[in-house]
Design an enzyme around this catalytic site. Sequence first.
Site, PDB file in Angstrom:
ATOM      1  CB  VAL A 134      -2.557   3.820   2.017  1.00 57.85           C
ATOM      2  CG1 VAL A 134      -2.942   5.291   2.013  1.00 57.85           C
ATOM      3  CG2 VAL A 134      -2.502   3.251   3.424  1.00 57.85           C
ATOM      4  CB  ALA A 145      -0.926  -0.001   1.210  1.00 59.05           C
ATOM      5  CB  CYS A 146       2.122   3.448  -2.094  1.00 55.76           C
ATOM      6  SG  CYS A 146       1.207   3.594  -3.623  1.00 55.76           S
ATOM      7  CG  ASP A 147      -0.246   9.229   0.280  1.00 52.74           C
ATOM      8  OD1 ASP A 147      -1.469   9.011   0.298  1.00 52.74           O
ATOM      9  OD2 ASP A 147       0.242  10.329   0.584  1.00 52.74           O
TER      10      ASP A 147
END
Length: 102
Positions: free
Chosen positions: A46, A15-17
Amino acid sequence: MTSINGKAVRKLVIACDAGMGSSVMLATQLRRELRGQDVTVEHSAVDSIPGDADVVVCHAGLAERARHGAPGRLIVPFTVYIGDPAIGRVVAAIKDGGDLSG
């Protein structure tokens, strides 16, 4: 505290932004490292973590958001995209059947 045996992991989500760059490269690296294992590696924002994720790996700065977006799922925060010991523990547990907790 949430825990899971590595052999029970079927979906690992990075998960990332922003959704680009280092986290995409990490997902690609993990797919390669986990080739031959019965696990799917996906990349996700995310705020949109799939509900069927078993383990979510994200940068430490996003861990709290990931916990809210994936309640009851194991969240594994890391600080360095390549070579972080937390990521190494996830890979080893999936391959060897060790327990992961967080």
